[in-house]
Design a protein around this motif. Structure first.
Motif, PDB file in Angstrom:
ATOM      1  N   VAL A 169     -67.646 -40.671  43.997  1.00 15.74           N
ATOM      2  CA  VAL A 169     -68.621 -40.314  45.313  1.00 15.74           C
ATOM      3  C   VAL A 169     -68.092 -41.696  46.032  1.00 15.74           C
ATOM      4  O   VAL A 169     -68.104 -42.457  47.014  1.00 15.74           O
ATOM      5  N   ASP A 170     -68.503 -42.879  44.619  1.00 14.34           N
ATOM      6  CA  ASP A 170     -68.432 -44.310  46.269  1.00 14.34           C
ATOM      7  C   ASP A 170     -66.983 -44.431  46.038  1.00 14.34           C
ATOM      8  O   ASP A 170     -66.635 -44.720  47.259  1.00 14.34           O
ATOM      9  N   LYS A 171     -66.131 -43.408  45.535  1.00 20.18           N
ATOM     10  CA  LYS A 171     -64.481 -44.033  45.603  1.00 20.18           C
ATOM     11  C   LYS A 171     -64.009 -43.726  47.039  1.00 20.18           C
ATOM     12  O   LYS A 171     -63.613 -43.857  47.609  1.00 20.18           O
ATOM     13  N   ASN A 172     -64.704 -41.929  47.602  1.00 19.24           N
ATOM     14  CA  ASN A 172     -63.352 -41.412  47.642  1.00 19.24           C
ATOM     15  C   ASN A 172     -64.782 -41.444  49.272  1.00 19.24           C
ATOM     16  O   ASN A 172     -64.303 -41.102  50.150  1.00 19.24           O
ATOM     17  N   TYR A 173     -66.171 -41.422  49.003  1.00 23.62           N
ATOM     18  CA  TYR A 173     -66.816 -41.641  50.553  1.00 23.62           C
ATOM     19  C   TYR A 173     -67.644 -42.215  50.571  1.00 23.62           C
ATOM     20  O   TYR A 173     -68.425 -42.498  51.554  1.00 23.62           O
ATOM     21  N   HIS A 174     -67.047 -43.397  50.162  1.00 25.37           N
ATOM     22  CA  HIS A 174     -67.819 -45.392  49.991  1.00 25.37           C
ATOM     23  C   HIS A 174     -69.799 -44.488  50.120  1.00 25.37           C
ATOM     24  O   HIS A 174     -70.297 -45.590  51.184  1.00 25.37           O
ATOM     25  N   LEU A 175     -70.696 -44.020  49.645  1.00 22.62           N
ATOM     26  CA  LEU A 175     -71.527 -44.065  49.515  1.00 22.62           C
ATOM     27  C   LEU A 175     -72.019 -44.346  47.791  1.00 22.62           C
ATOM     28  O   LEU A 175     -71.390 -43.924  46.882  1.00 22.62           O
ATOM     29  N   LYS A 176     -72.995 -45.394  47.976  1.00 25.43           N
ATOM     30  CA  LYS A 176     -73.411 -45.672  46.592  1.00 25.43           C
ATOM     31  C   LYS A 176     -74.548 -45.333  46.661  1.00 25.43           C
ATOM     32  O   LYS A 176     -75.074 -44.960  47.224  1.00 25.43           O
ATOM     33  N   VAL A 177     -74.331 -44.425  45.199  1.00 26.05           N
ATOM     34  CA  VAL A 177     -75.635 -43.610  44.131  1.00 26.05           C
ATOM     35  C   VAL A 177     -75.642 -44.186  43.188  1.00 26.05           C
ATOM     36  O   VAL A 177     -75.068 -44.348  42.215  1.00 26.05           O
ATOM     37  N   ASP A 178     -77.112 -44.940  43.785  1.00 29.48           N
ATOM     38  CA  ASP A 178     -77.443 -45.605  41.564  1.00 29.48           C
ATOM     39  C   ASP A 178     -78.283 -44.309  41.028  1.00 29.48           C
ATOM     40  O   ASP A 178     -79.002 -43.126  41.807  1.00 29.48           O
ATOM     41  N   VAL A 179     -78.174 -44.337  39.964  1.00 27.77           N
ATOM     42  CA  VAL A 179     -78.233 -43.168  38.910  1.00 27.77           C
ATOM     43  C   VAL A 179     -79.295 -43.954  37.739  1.00 27.77           C
ATOM     44  O   VAL A 179     -79.705 -44.559  37.450  1.00 27.77           O
ATOM     45  N   HIS A 180     -81.055 -42.376  38.006  1.00 29.94           N
ATOM     46  CA  HIS A 180     -82.260 -43.134  37.190  1.00 29.94           C
ATOM     47  C   HIS A 180     -82.873 -41.850  36.482  1.00 29.94           C
ATOM     48  O   HIS A 180     -83.062 -41.088  37.567  1.00 29.94           O
ATOM     49  N   LEU A 181     -82.343 -41.919  35.149  1.00 22.49           N
ATOM     50  CA  LEU A 181     -82.779 -40.577  34.570  1.00 22.49           C
ATOM     51  C   LEU A 181     -83.222 -41.151  32.995  1.00 22.49           C
ATOM     52  O   LEU A 181     -83.008 -42.076  32.231  1.00 22.49           O
ATOM     53  N   ASN A 182     -84.636 -40.730  32.951  1.00 18.76           N
ATOM     54  CA  ASN A 182     -85.095 -40.388  32.289  1.00 18.76           C
ATOM     55  C   ASN A 182     -85.741 -39.031  31.169  1.00 18.76           C
ATOM     56  O   ASN A 182     -85.630 -38.185  32.282  1.00 18.76           O
ATOM     57  N   GLN A 183     -85.300 -38.795  29.824  1.00 15.95           N
ATOM     58  CA  GLN A 183     -85.780 -37.755  28.895  1.00 15.95           C
ATOM     59  C   GLN A 183     -85.042 -36.844  29.655  1.00 15.95           C
ATOM     60  O   GLN A 183     -85.352 -36.034  30.237  1.00 15.95           O
ATOM     61  N   VAL A 184     -83.696 -37.364  29.414  1.00 17.59           N
ATOM     62  CA  VAL A 184     -83.173 -35.531  29.887  1.00 17.59           C
ATOM     63  C   VAL A 184     -82.761 -34.758  28.637  1.00 17.59           C
ATOM     64  O   VAL A 184     -82.305 -35.188  27.265  1.00 17.59           O
ATOM     65  N   PRO A 185     -82.977 -32.897  29.310  1.00 15.97           N
ATOM     66  CA  PRO A 185     -82.929 -32.577  28.320  1.00 15.97           C
ATOM     67  C   PRO A 185     -81.457 -32.105  27.199  1.00 15.97           C
ATOM     68  O   PRO A 185     -80.465 -32.396  27.638  1.00 15.97           O
ATOM     69  N   ASP A 186     -81.417 -31.581  26.235  1.00 12.76           N
ATOM     70  CA  ASP A 186     -80.413 -31.259  25.618  1.00 12.76           C
ATOM     71  C   ASP A 186     -79.320 -29.935  26.195  1.00 12.76           C
ATOM     72  O   ASP A 186     -79.625 -28.590  25.858  1.00 12.76           O
ATOM     73  N   TYR A 187     -78.721 -30.367  27.285  1.00 16.78           N
ATOM     74  CA  TYR A 187     -78.560 -28.931  27.712  1.00 16.78           C
ATOM     75  C   TYR A 187     -76.897 -28.407  27.153  1.00 16.78           C
ATOM     76  O   TYR A 187     -76.242 -29.566  26.189  1.00 16.78           O
ATOM     77  N   SER A 188     -76.542 -27.586  27.193  1.00 17.14           N
ATOM     78  CA  SER A 188     -74.790 -26.573  27.407  1.00 17.14           C
ATOM     79  C   SER A 188     -73.838 -27.639  27.650  1.00 17.14           C
ATOM     80  O   SER A 188     -74.935 -27.827  28.936  1.00 17.14           O
ATOM     81  N   PRO A 189     -72.930 -27.007  27.063  1.00 19.77           N
ATOM     82  CA  PRO A 189     -71.843 -28.019  27.993  1.00 19.77           C
ATOM     83  C   PRO A 189     -71.836 -27.320  29.582  1.00 19.77           C
ATOM     84  O   PRO A 189     -71.784 -27.272  30.561  1.00 19.77           O
ATOM     85  N   GLY A 190     -71.893 -25.721  29.636  1.00 24.10           N
ATOM     86  CA  GLY A 190     -72.298 -25.079  30.315  1.00 24.10           C
ATOM     87  C   GLY A 190     -73.290 -25.250  31.442  1.00 24.10           C
ATOM     88  O   GLY A 190     -72.863 -24.958  33.414  1.00 24.10           O
ATOM     89  N   GLN A 191     -74.637 -25.528  31.170  1.00 27.04           N
ATOM     90  CA  GLN A 191     -75.797 -25.818  32.407  1.00 27.04           C
ATOM     91  C   GLN A 191     -75.449 -26.775  32.752  1.00 27.04           C
ATOM     92  O   GLN A 191     -75.375 -28.051  34.010  1.00 27.04           O
ATOM     93  N   LEU A 192     -74.662 -28.171  31.739  1.00 22.75           N
ATOM     94  CA  LEU A 192     -74.599 -29.931  32.655  1.00 22.75           C
ATOM     95  C   LEU A 192     -73.696 -29.649  33.654  1.00 22.75           C
ATOM     96  O   LEU A 192     -73.212 -30.204  34.889  1.00 22.75           O
ATOM     97  N   THR A 193     -72.453 -28.366  33.383  1.00 23.41           N
ATOM     98  CA  THR A 193     -71.032 -28.290  33.940  1.00 23.41           C
ATOM     99  C   THR A 193     -71.896 -27.782  35.736  1.00 23.41           C
ATOM    100  O   THR A 193     -71.786 -28.154  37.049  1.00 23.41           O
ATOM    101  N   GLU A 194     -72.864 -26.839  35.186  1.00 24.62           N
ATOM    102  CA  GLU A 194     -73.437 -26.247  37.163  1.00 24.62           C
ATOM    103  C   GLU A 194     -74.692 -27.110  37.656  1.00 24.62           C
ATOM    104  O   GLU A 194     -74.563 -27.255  39.037  1.00 24.62           O
ATOM    105  N   ILE A 195     -75.159 -28.248  36.612  1.00 24.77           N
ATOM    106  CA  ILE A 195     -75.776 -29.380  36.855  1.00 24.77           C
ATOM    107  C   ILE A 195     -75.246 -29.745  37.817  1.00 24.77           C
ATOM    108  O   ILE A 195     -75.739 -30.714  38.966  1.00 24.77           O
ATOM    109  N   THR A 196     -74.507 -30.608  37.349  1.00 22.18           N
ATOM    110  CA  THR A 196     -73.260 -31.488  38.072  1.00 22.18           C
ATOM    111  C   THR A 196     -72.386 -31.283  39.106  1.00 22.18           C
ATOM    112  O   THR A 196     -72.219 -31.836  40.196  1.00 22.18           O
ATOM    113  N   ARG A 197     -72.263 -29.794  39.331  1.00 19.21           N
ATOM    114  CA  ARG A 197     -71.788 -29.036  40.376  1.00 19.21           C
ATOM    115  C   ARG A 197     -72.546 -29.239  41.823  1.00 19.21           C
ATOM    116  O   ARG A 197     -72.553 -29.304  43.160  1.00 19.21           O
ATOM    117  N   ILE A 198     -74.211 -29.446  41.246  1.00 16.45           N
ATOM    118  CA  ILE A 198     -74.704 -29.337  41.855  1.00 16.45           C
ATOM    119  C   ILE A 198     -75.018 -30.306  42.646  1.00 16.45           C
ATOM    120  O   ILE A 198     -74.980 -30.742  44.057  1.00 16.45           O
TER     121      ILE A 198
END
Length: 165
Positions: free
Chosen positions: A43-72
């Protein structure tokens, strides 16, 4: 003709950026933090939008779930880049009582929530797509916005790992 060509070039560039971001879905990264870090870099490279990521206690999702979350998250950030008139966003996630909440927050121009239904009906399929993906995950997507105060898109999910068809 010049304006028409410029508009066509802009649409092509946007399409290419979205393709780049969508290709991240094929990543071999097996954790949500790693995937979202890749998304933020793209996103930073393509849109010049700086995104900070702060994640705590992330569940152990399946690859399919991770793909859908990433798409969202990718689509939500594309919306920020296109509409929010800001150069910064925040991804925030945490887990409480078997519920994982993931937020994409911007402090851009926002919009009047009274017009939210109008956006959904007027051919703006991005929000509809986000909702459909959330439904597929067994989650809920909420959007809160106020003019000149930004927008927060929240994905609320159970922490249950499941395979998606």
């Amino acid at each position: 003709e010049i304006v028409a060509n410029t508009i066509q070039d802009a649409r092509h560039t946007l399409h290419e950026s979205r393709t780049t971001l969508t290709d991240l879905r094929a990543t071999t990264e097996e954790s949500l933090p790693a995937r979202l870090q890749l998304v933020s870099q793209a996103v930073d490279k393509n849109y010049h939008l700086k995104v900070d990521v702060h994640l705590n206690q992330v569940p152990d999702y399946s690859p399919g779930q991770l793909t859908e979350i990433t798409r969202i998250v990718t689509e939500a950030l594309a919306n920020v880049a296109k509409h929010a008139q800001t150069d910064q966003a925040l991804i925030q996630g945490d887990c409480h009582d078997q519920i994982f909440k993931l937020k994409v927050i911007d402090f851009g121009r926002g919009f009047d929530m009274k017009n939210f239904a109008k956006y959904k009906k007027a051919g703006h399929f991005g929000l509809q797509g986000l909702q459909e993906r959330a439904d597929r995950l067994g989650g809920v997507l909420t959007v809160i916005s106020a003019e000149d105060e930004g927008t927060t898109v929240t994905l609320t999910l159970p922490t249950t790992r499941k395979e998606l068809a």
